[in-house]
Scaffold this motif. Structure first.
Motif, PDB file in Angstrom:
ATOM      1  N   ALA A 100       0.812  -1.213   0.000  1.00 56.13           N
ATOM      2  CA  ALA A 100       0.000   0.000   0.000  1.00 56.13           C
ATOM      3  C   ALA A 100       0.847   1.265   0.000  1.00 56.13           C
ATOM      4  O   ALA A 100       0.325   2.360  -0.246  1.00 56.13           O
ATOM      5  N   ALA A 101       2.137   1.132   0.268  1.00 54.64           N
ATOM      6  CA  ALA A 101       2.993   2.317   0.434  1.00 54.64           C
ATOM      7  C   ALA A 101       3.197   3.127  -0.845  1.00 54.64           C
ATOM      8  O   ALA A 101       3.224   4.357  -0.789  1.00 54.64           O
ATOM      9  N   PRO A 102       3.375   2.519  -2.022  1.00 54.06           N
ATOM     10  CA  PRO A 102       3.615   3.327  -3.218  1.00 54.06           C
ATOM     11  C   PRO A 102       2.504   4.331  -3.504  1.00 54.06           C
ATOM     12  O   PRO A 102       2.774   5.509  -3.779  1.00 54.06           O
ATOM     13  N   ALA A 103       1.250   3.902  -3.450  1.00 57.26           N
ATOM     14  CA  ALA A 103       0.139   4.824  -3.718  1.00 57.26           C
ATOM     15  C   ALA A 103       0.080   5.924  -2.667  1.00 57.26           C
ATOM     16  O   ALA A 103      -0.186   7.092  -2.990  1.00 57.26           O
ATOM     17  N   ARG A 104       0.332   5.564  -1.394  1.00 54.07           N
ATOM     18  CA  ARG A 104       0.330   6.582  -0.340  1.00 54.07           C
ATOM     19  C   ARG A 104       1.426   7.606  -0.566  1.00 54.07           C
ATOM     20  O   ARG A 104       1.216   8.817  -0.401  1.00 54.07           O
ATOM     21  N   LEU A 105       2.610   7.128  -0.938  1.00 52.25           N
ATOM     22  CA  LEU A 105       3.734   8.030  -1.170  1.00 52.25           C
ATOM     23  C   LEU A 105       3.443   8.983  -2.315  1.00 52.25           C
ATOM     24  O   LEU A 105       3.674  10.198  -2.214  1.00 52.25           O
ATOM     25  N   LEU A 106       2.937   8.461  -3.410  1.00 55.10           N
ATOM     26  CA  LEU A 106       2.628   9.307  -4.563  1.00 55.10           C
ATOM     27  C   LEU A 106       1.587  10.357  -4.197  1.00 55.10           C
ATOM     28  O   LEU A 106       1.709  11.532  -4.568  1.00 55.10           O
ATOM     29  N   ALA A 107       0.576   9.957  -3.423  1.00 53.40           N
ATOM     30  CA  ALA A 107      -0.468  10.904  -3.010  1.00 53.40           C
ATOM     31  C   ALA A 107       0.097  11.997  -2.102  1.00 53.40           C
ATOM     32  O   ALA A 107      -0.257  13.173  -2.250  1.00 53.40           O
ATOM     33  N   VAL A 147      10.460  -4.915  -3.229  1.00 56.86           N
ATOM     34  CA  VAL A 147      10.992  -3.545  -3.176  1.00 56.86           C
ATOM     35  C   VAL A 147      11.462  -3.068  -4.546  1.00 56.86           C
ATOM     36  O   VAL A 147      11.139  -1.958  -4.979  1.00 56.86           O
ATOM     37  N   ASP A 148      12.229  -3.906  -5.244  1.00 60.53           N
ATOM     38  CA  ASP A 148      12.895  -3.458  -6.467  1.00 60.53           C
ATOM     39  C   ASP A 148      11.985  -3.476  -7.697  1.00 60.53           C
ATOM     40  O   ASP A 148      12.259  -2.763  -8.665  1.00 60.53           O
ATOM     41  N   THR A 149      10.941  -4.291  -7.668  1.00 60.40           N
ATOM     42  CA  THR A 149      10.086  -4.422  -8.851  1.00 60.40           C
ATOM     43  C   THR A 149       8.636  -4.047  -8.559  1.00 60.40           C
ATOM     44  O   THR A 149       8.090  -3.121  -9.159  1.00 60.40           O
ATOM     45  N   ARG A 150       8.011  -4.787  -7.648  1.00 57.70           N
ATOM     46  CA  ARG A 150       6.581  -4.561  -7.391  1.00 57.70           C
ATOM     47  C   ARG A 150       6.286  -3.123  -7.003  1.00 57.70           C
ATOM     48  O   ARG A 150       5.348  -2.496  -7.517  1.00 57.70           O
ATOM     49  N   SER A 151       7.086  -2.571  -6.101  1.00 62.31           N
ATOM     50  CA  SER A 151       6.811  -1.205  -5.638  1.00 62.31           C
ATOM     51  C   SER A 151       6.966  -0.192  -6.761  1.00 62.31           C
ATOM     52  O   SER A 151       6.249   0.817  -6.808  1.00 62.31           O
ATOM     53  N   LEU A 155       4.085   2.230  -8.043  1.00 61.74           N
ATOM     54  CA  LEU A 155       4.302   3.676  -8.113  1.00 61.74           C
ATOM     55  C   LEU A 155       3.897   4.222  -9.479  1.00 61.74           C
ATOM     56  O   LEU A 155       3.231   5.261  -9.577  1.00 61.74           O
ATOM     57  N   VAL A 156       4.302   3.528 -10.534  1.00 61.28           N
ATOM     58  CA  VAL A 156       3.942   3.963 -11.880  1.00 61.28           C
ATOM     59  C   VAL A 156       2.422   3.907 -12.064  1.00 61.28           C
ATOM     60  O   VAL A 156       1.827   4.781 -12.700  1.00 61.28           O
ATOM     61  N   GLN A 157       1.788   2.894 -11.507  1.00 58.17           N
ATOM     62  CA  GLN A 157       0.326   2.795 -11.583  1.00 58.17           C
ATOM     63  C   GLN A 157      -0.335   3.996 -10.922  1.00 58.17           C
ATOM     64  O   GLN A 157      -1.245   4.625 -11.493  1.00 58.17           O
ATOM     65  N   ALA A 158       0.104   4.346  -9.705  1.00 65.07           N
ATOM     66  CA  ALA A 158      -0.469   5.502  -9.006  1.00 65.07           C
ATOM     67  C   ALA A 158      -0.185   6.791  -9.759  1.00 65.07           C
ATOM     68  O   ALA A 158      -1.043   7.684  -9.845  1.00 65.07           O
ATOM     69  N   TYR A 159       1.001   6.885 -10.322  1.00 67.19           N
ATOM     70  CA  TYR A 159       1.367   8.060 -11.115  1.00 67.19           C
ATOM     71  C   TYR A 159       0.469   8.176 -12.346  1.00 67.19           C
ATOM     72  O   TYR A 159      -0.021   9.261 -12.679  1.00 67.19           O
ATOM     73  N   ALA A 160       0.240   7.059 -13.033  1.00 62.26           N
ATOM     74  CA  ALA A 160      -0.594   7.068 -14.233  1.00 62.26           C
ATOM     75  C   ALA A 160      -2.013   7.515 -13.909  1.00 62.26           C
ATOM     76  O   ALA A 160      -2.638   8.266 -14.678  1.00 62.26           O
ATOM     77  N   ARG A 161      -2.537   7.063 -12.781  1.00 69.08           N
ATOM     78  CA  ARG A 161      -3.888   7.466 -12.396  1.00 69.08           C
ATOM     79  C   ARG A 161      -3.952   8.961 -12.110  1.00 69.08           C
ATOM     80  O   ARG A 161      -4.946   9.619 -12.438  1.00 69.08           O
ATOM     81  N   LEU A 162      -2.905   9.482 -11.525  1.00 64.67           N
ATOM     82  CA  LEU A 162      -2.860  10.918 -11.259  1.00 64.67           C
ATOM     83  C   LEU A 162      -2.770  11.706 -12.560  1.00 64.67           C
ATOM     84  O   LEU A 162      -3.469  12.720 -12.739  1.00 64.67           O
ATOM     85  N   ARG A 163      -1.950  11.247 -13.493  1.00 64.98           N
ATOM     86  CA  ARG A 163      -1.808  11.948 -14.770  1.00 64.98           C
ATOM     87  C   ARG A 163      -3.084  11.864 -15.604  1.00 64.98           C
ATOM     88  O   ARG A 163      -3.407  12.782 -16.362  1.00 64.98           O
TER      89      ARG A 163
END
Length: 284
Positions: A100-107, A147-151, A155-163
């Motif tokens: 859940a951390a990547p989406a929280r971080l991007l937000a 850490v190295d792949t899934r996250s 992160l890119v998924q959350a970024y794409a939704r924001l864009r």
């Protein structure tokens, strides 16, 4: 008259602050000796506001240790490079092994910088906890994958939704991921889990570039080669230095210059690429 005429002479003159008004999230920017810090300084010097992600507990377990002054000292050093008086530097923690951390971080980064993240530089990685083919186990493989792949993909998924929420063809969208040259020369036989996880990012680069093209976002991956981030000394350090034509290691600012260029409008025609920035490194 050509359909796309050559740029005017005025347009060819480079803007010294081409990222003015743009916003950036750089992950893994917790130490002044690291690539993330060098990238953040370069982007700040080009006019961007920057959000620095850090995970100090990871650094505490490593031989180099955590930044003595903590994340605020890192942020202060990036602030010294700010070129736009209106730009700001923020920082915050995140354990990216948590799904859940990547989406929280991007937000959080978007909220801090006015609701938008234009440029995502996924620089973080898990160090250690790895082995050879004979010693690697499921826990090592899972830890590096998380850490190295899934996250990074999350992160890119959350970024794409924001864009996707921005007006169509909003300029300046950039994603830069980091790989590690695992496909070159002899690979990384002593770091199987890390090589696998980073290799997956190289393999998925074009797929993500295609997925984000509709949002006018470029996606590229950089292999920085061996970079002196304070993890090696002595004879081993000198042996690696001898493998470069320049006779020296890569420094954090070497890949940072490439990544900074990829973040600008000058690189808008570069996408889906895995780019080596390794100074001609060849194992002797």
């Amino acid at each position: 008259m050509p359909r796309f005429p050559h740029p005017t002479a005025a347009a060819l003159r480079r803007d010294p602050v081409p990222l003015r008004g743009r916003t950036v999230l750089v992950t893994g920017a917790s130490r002044r000796g690291g690539i993330g810090f060098a990238v953040a300084r370069r982007l700040a010097a080009l006019g961007a506001s920057v959000y620095l992600h850090h995970h100090v507990p990871h650094d505490d377990t490593q031989p180099w240790g955590a930044e003595p002054g903590g994340p605020e000292a890192v942020a202060d050093a990036v602030r010294e490079a700010l070129a736009d008086p209106a730009a700001r530097v923020f920082h915050g923690p995140g354990d990216l092994s948590d799904p859940a951390a990547p989406a929280r971080l991007l937000a959080r980064a978007a909220d801090a910088m006015g609701g938008r993240v234009d440029i995502l530089v996924a620089n973080h990685a898990l160090s250690g906890r790895d082995g050879t083919l004979d010693t690697v186990d499921a826990a090592m493989l899972d830890a590096h994958w998380a850490v190295d792949t899934r996250s990074v993909v999350l992160l890119v998924q959350a970024y794409a939704r924001l864009r996707a929420a921005l007006p169509s063809r909003t300029p300046g969208g950039r994603v830069v991921m980091m790989t590690s040259g695992q496909d070159i020369a002899d690979g990384m036989p002593h770091e199987v889990a890390y090589a696998l996880a980073k290799g997956a990012l190289a393999s998925v680069t074009r797929t993500l570039a295609t997925a984000l093209a509709e949002h006018s976002v470029t996606v590229n991956t950089v292999n920085p080669g061996p970079v002196d981030t304070d993890y090696l000394t002595g004879e081993a350090y000198e042996a690696v230095a001898a493998c470069f034509p320049a006779g020296r290691w890569g420094m954090p600012d070497d890949p940072a210059r490439l990544i900074a260029w990829l973040a600008t409008d000058e690189a808008e025609w570069i996408t889906g690429q895995v780019i080596d920035s390794e100074g001609g490194f060849r194992r002797s």
